[in-house]
Write an enzyme that holds these catalytic residues in place. Structure first.
Site, PDB file in Angstrom:
ATOM      1  N   ARG A  92      33.687  31.707  -5.869  1.00 29.49           N
ATOM      2  CA  ARG A  92      35.133  31.849  -6.732  1.00 29.49           C
ATOM      3  C   ARG A  92      34.855  32.693  -7.902  1.00 29.49           C
ATOM      4  NH1 ARG A  92      39.178  27.340  -8.658  1.00 29.49           N
ATOM      5  NH2 ARG A  92      40.833  28.630  -9.166  1.00 29.49           N
ATOM      6  N   LEU A 210      51.497  22.953  -8.846  1.00 31.32           N
ATOM      7  CA  LEU A 210      51.566  22.179 -10.150  1.00 31.32           C
ATOM      8  C   LEU A 210      50.412  21.126 -10.228  1.00 31.32           C
ATOM      9  CD1 LEU A 210      55.422  21.279  -9.328  1.00 31.32           C
ATOM     10  CD2 LEU A 210      54.417  23.197 -10.614  1.00 31.32           C
ATOM     11  N   ASN A 212      46.868  20.507 -13.469  1.00 34.76           N
ATOM     12  CA  ASN A 212      46.504  20.589 -14.715  1.00 34.76           C
ATOM     13  C   ASN A 212      47.218  21.976 -15.238  1.00 34.76           C
ATOM     14  OD1 ASN A 212      46.193  18.023 -15.971  1.00 34.76           O
ATOM     15  ND2 ASN A 212      44.064  18.090 -15.231  1.00 34.76           N
ATOM     16  N   GLY A 213      46.420  22.855 -14.739  1.00 30.23           N
ATOM     17  CA  GLY A 213      46.975  24.273 -14.592  1.00 30.23           C
ATOM     18  C   GLY A 213      48.096  24.393 -13.441  1.00 30.23           C
ATOM     19  N   ARG A 242      48.678  23.436 -21.866  1.00 27.84           N
ATOM     20  CA  ARG A 242      48.904  25.006 -22.162  1.00 27.84           C
ATOM     21  C   ARG A 242      50.357  25.014 -22.366  1.00 27.84           C
ATOM     22  NH1 ARG A 242      45.511  27.581 -17.205  1.00 27.84           N
ATOM     23  NH2 ARG A 242      44.529  25.669 -16.976  1.00 27.84           N
ATOM     24  N   ASP A 285      48.281  13.671 -18.735  1.00 29.05           N
ATOM     25  CA  ASP A 285      48.144  13.427 -17.327  1.00 29.05           C
ATOM     26  C   ASP A 285      49.673  12.921 -16.951  1.00 29.05           C
ATOM     27  OD1 ASP A 285      48.109  11.787 -14.954  1.00 29.05           O
ATOM     28  OD2 ASP A 285      45.887  11.979 -15.253  1.00 29.05           O
ATOM     29  N   ARG A 287      50.732  11.400 -14.574  1.00 29.69           N
ATOM     30  CA  ARG A 287      51.060   9.816 -14.174  1.00 29.69           C
ATOM     31  C   ARG A 287      51.385   9.047 -15.467  1.00 29.69           C
ATOM     32  NH1 ARG A 287      45.679  10.250 -10.833  1.00 29.69           N
ATOM     33  NH2 ARG A 287      45.165  11.423 -12.311  1.00 29.69           N
ATOM     34  N   GLY A 333      47.740  18.735  -7.727  1.00 23.94           N
ATOM     35  CA  GLY A 333      47.768  17.233  -8.029  1.00 23.94           C
ATOM     36  C   GLY A 333      49.158  16.996  -8.092  1.00 23.94           C
ATOM     37  N   GLY A 335      52.245  18.503  -7.514  1.00 22.99           N
ATOM     38  CA  GLY A 335      52.960  18.922  -6.504  1.00 22.99           C
ATOM     39  C   GLY A 335      52.840  18.214  -5.083  1.00 22.99           C
ATOM     40  N   GLU A 386      41.640  25.181  -1.815  1.00 26.29           N
ATOM     41  CA  GLU A 386      40.803  26.395  -2.337  1.00 26.29           C
ATOM     42  C   GLU A 386      39.863  26.724  -2.005  1.00 26.29           C
ATOM     43  OE1 GLU A 386      41.810  25.213  -6.523  1.00 26.29           O
ATOM     44  OE2 GLU A 386      43.072  27.132  -6.698  1.00 26.29           O
TER      45      GLU A 386
HETATM   46  P1  ADP Z   1      43.781  20.669 -11.751  1.00 28.56           P
HETATM   47  O1  ADP Z   1      42.911  21.061 -10.620  1.00 28.56           O
HETATM   48  O2  ADP Z   1      44.403  22.100 -12.486  1.00 28.56           O
HETATM   49  O3  ADP Z   1      42.738  20.458 -12.862  1.00 28.56           O
HETATM   50  P2  ADP Z   1      44.979  18.883 -10.224  1.00 28.56           P
HETATM   51  O4  ADP Z   1      45.644  19.743  -9.170  1.00 28.56           O
HETATM   52  O5  ADP Z   1      43.776  18.018  -9.747  1.00 28.56           O
HETATM   53  O6  ADP Z   1      44.705  19.692 -11.453  1.00 28.56           O
HETATM   54  O7  ADP Z   1      46.313  18.029 -10.762  1.00 28.56           O
HETATM   55  C1  ADP Z   1      45.874  17.242 -11.965  1.00 28.56           C
HETATM   56  C2  ADP Z   1      47.426  16.247 -12.104  1.00 28.56           C
HETATM   57  O8  ADP Z   1      47.804  15.761 -11.011  1.00 28.56           O
HETATM   58  C3  ADP Z   1      47.189  15.615 -13.348  1.00 28.56           C
HETATM   59  O9  ADP Z   1      48.227  15.808 -14.167  1.00 28.56           O
HETATM   60  C4  ADP Z   1      47.546  14.056 -12.349  1.00 28.56           C
HETATM   61  O10 ADP Z   1      48.360  13.405 -13.331  1.00 28.56           O
HETATM   62  C5  ADP Z   1      48.469  14.639 -11.259  1.00 28.56           C
HETATM   63  N1  ADP Z   1      48.800  13.624 -10.234  1.00 28.56           N
HETATM   64  C6  ADP Z   1      47.299  13.067  -9.452  1.00 28.56           C
HETATM   65  N2  ADP Z   1      47.860  12.257  -8.642  1.00 28.56           N
HETATM   66  C7  ADP Z   1      49.256  11.838  -8.963  1.00 28.56           C
HETATM   67  C8  ADP Z   1      50.079  10.975  -8.604  1.00 28.56           C
HETATM   68  N3  ADP Z   1      49.891  10.183  -7.597  1.00 28.56           N
HETATM   69  N4  ADP Z   1      51.565  11.029  -9.124  1.00 28.56           N
HETATM   70  C9  ADP Z   1      51.712  11.996 -10.259  1.00 28.56           C
HETATM   71  N5  ADP Z   1      50.761  12.819 -10.644  1.00 28.56           N
HETATM   72  C10 ADP Z   1      49.475  12.789 -10.050  1.00 28.56           C
END
Ligand code: ADP
Length: 404
Positions: A92, A210, A212-213, A242, A285, A287, A333, A335, A386
């Site tokens: 990557r 959707l 963290n990023g 961000r 986060d 959640r 995460g 989405g 990915e």
């Molecule tokens: P990245 O790869 O950008 O670090 P991810 O795609 O792993 O991020 O997503 C992380 C996000 O997903 C966090 O904000 C987390 O709270 C959210 N998340 C994970 N599981 C759940 C859930 N069951 N309900 C709501 N949000 C969730």
């Protein structure tokens, strides 16, 4: 073909060995805290309990790659007899500038260009290059392929990638929209067409990655035509920490009003803003924010409502860009996992022909349709992958080279 996927950060290295013939993961793991002491190694084998975790010091990325190769070729815990069983390594690479429109076989010339792109991603590209060098040390005869976060968005038309600043800033300094999360948007837009049973050429979709990023992309006939992230991954929608798009004059105002340096202000915009900053530093986060929102916490309501509002605004504008969308797909995460967020977004899009199916949204699992039969725009949730996208692109490159 067995493809080793490497995702190298400045202090971590994620790896995954994928059998692309049947799209299965053979093993995966992580080397943490490279170069900073307190290193930790994780190794998981699909369908076996022979994986393990242990503390290993990683003074540099070479030692991390050595550890993972040792693990996967170990006579007892390994999954291949020898590295020669690995057909290729897919790396990557975060930034390919406007030089790479697709995954590319890594040659010394290509390495030079990736290095040139380092000033566009100073935190990421040098680590990616280090990962390639470390792999070449132990696998000098194995094909290395670079898969770029930015490549999928190289189809953006000029009107979508230019900013309203002097054109010479683009010509001289390459200041333009690049877009990121390309592997995810490409993979999920293909899966969206597949689940619809349509040729991707006939599908207009809006992919909402959707996590963290986070970024949203308008995809027309398999091509990215606009995307929310820009020159850097700071642009676009509000994210975990961000800020997303803002009036550039705000940067100036923050420097002046807080007395902080420009670097400190940029740190605030990258790490202390978004949902985290809006919620009064409650959490980045989703959640935590969602739970506090349900309890009526004012700060969480403010952050959540603003987050949803911005997503709706982007989706609406991309519907206009596409001249109407066939599908909206939620991934990553938030989405994939947050049915309440999907509902809140879709309910605000009713006027544009989006009708969510509450039952399918709440109760189903995995890739699925979550809109009602009568919804003009179909809505899906599809898990992103990915690493699989990198592995499949790697094989494509080798096929084009007549090496697979
Ligand atoms: P990245 O790869 O950008 O670090 P991810 O795609 O792993 O991020 O997503 C992380 C996000 O997903 C966090 O904000 C987390 O709270 C959210 N998340 C994970 N599981 C759940 C859930 N069951 N309900 C709501 N949000 C969730």
């Amino acid at each position: 073909m067995k493809v080793l996927v490497i995702n190298c950060g400045s202090s971590s290295l994620k790896y995954r060995l994928i059998e692309t013939d049947n799209k299965s993961v053979i093993c995966k793991g992580l080397c943490e805290r490279i170069g900073i002491g307190g290193g930790h190694f994780k190794y998981e084998i699909t369908g076996s309990d022979k994986g393990y975790e242990k503390d290993i010091e990683f003074p540099d990325h070479n030692v991390a790659v050595d550890a993972l190769i040792k693990a996967i070729t170990d006579p007892d815990t390994g999954v291949v007899a020898d590295v020669s069983e690995i057909g290729a390594v897919g790396h990557r690479i975060v930034h390919g500038g406007d030089k790479f429109t697709e995954a590319t076989l890594i040659t010394p010339d290509v390495m030079d260009i990736i290095e040139e792109c380092s000033d566009l991603a100073p935190l990421h590209n040098p680590a990616n290059i280090q990962g390639i060098r470390s792999c070449l040390k132990v696998m000098p005869d194995t094909a290395m392929v670079g898969v770029f976060d930015t490549a999928f968005h190289q189809t953006l038309p000029e009107k979508a990638y230019l900013y309203g600043i002097p054109y010479e800033c683009y010509e001289k300094y390459g200041i333009r929209k690049y877009g990121f999360h390309g592997m995810s948007h490409e993979y999920v837009s293909k899966e969206t067409a597949a689940i619809m049973g349509k040729d991707i050429k006939d599908v207009k979709s809006i992919i909402c990655h959707l996590g963290n990023g986070a970024s949203i992309t308008a995809v027309d006939g398999g091509k990215s035509v606009d995307t929310s992230m820009g020159y850097t991954p700071l642009d676009g929608i509000i994210m975990g920490t961000r800020c997303g798009s803002l009036d550039p004059e705000i940067v100036h105002a923050l420097v002046e009003k807080t007395g902080k340096s420009l670097d400190d202000v940029m740190h605030i915009l990258n790490f202390e803003s978004g949902v985290y900053g809006l919620s009064g530093y409650m959490s980045s986060d989703m959640r935590d924010i969602r739970d506090a929102y349900r309890e009526g916490n004012e700060a969480a309501i403010r952050a959540y409502d603003t987050y949803i509002y911005v997503i709706v605004k982007y989706i609406g504008s991309y519907m206009a860009v596409l001249g109407g969308a066939d599908a909206i797909t939620f991934t990553a995460g938030i989405g994939e996992n947050s049915s309440s967020l999907r509902k809140h977004v879709c309910d605000r899009l009713k006027g544009l022909g989006v009708e969510i199916d509450d039952e399918a949204n709440e109760n189903g699992k995995g890739a699925r349709l979550i809109s009602r039969e009568d919804s003009k725009v179909k809505v899906y949730t599809i898990p992103t992958d990915e690493e699989m996208s990198i592995a499949l692109s790697t094989v494509e490159v080798l096929k084009k080279q007549g090496k697979a």
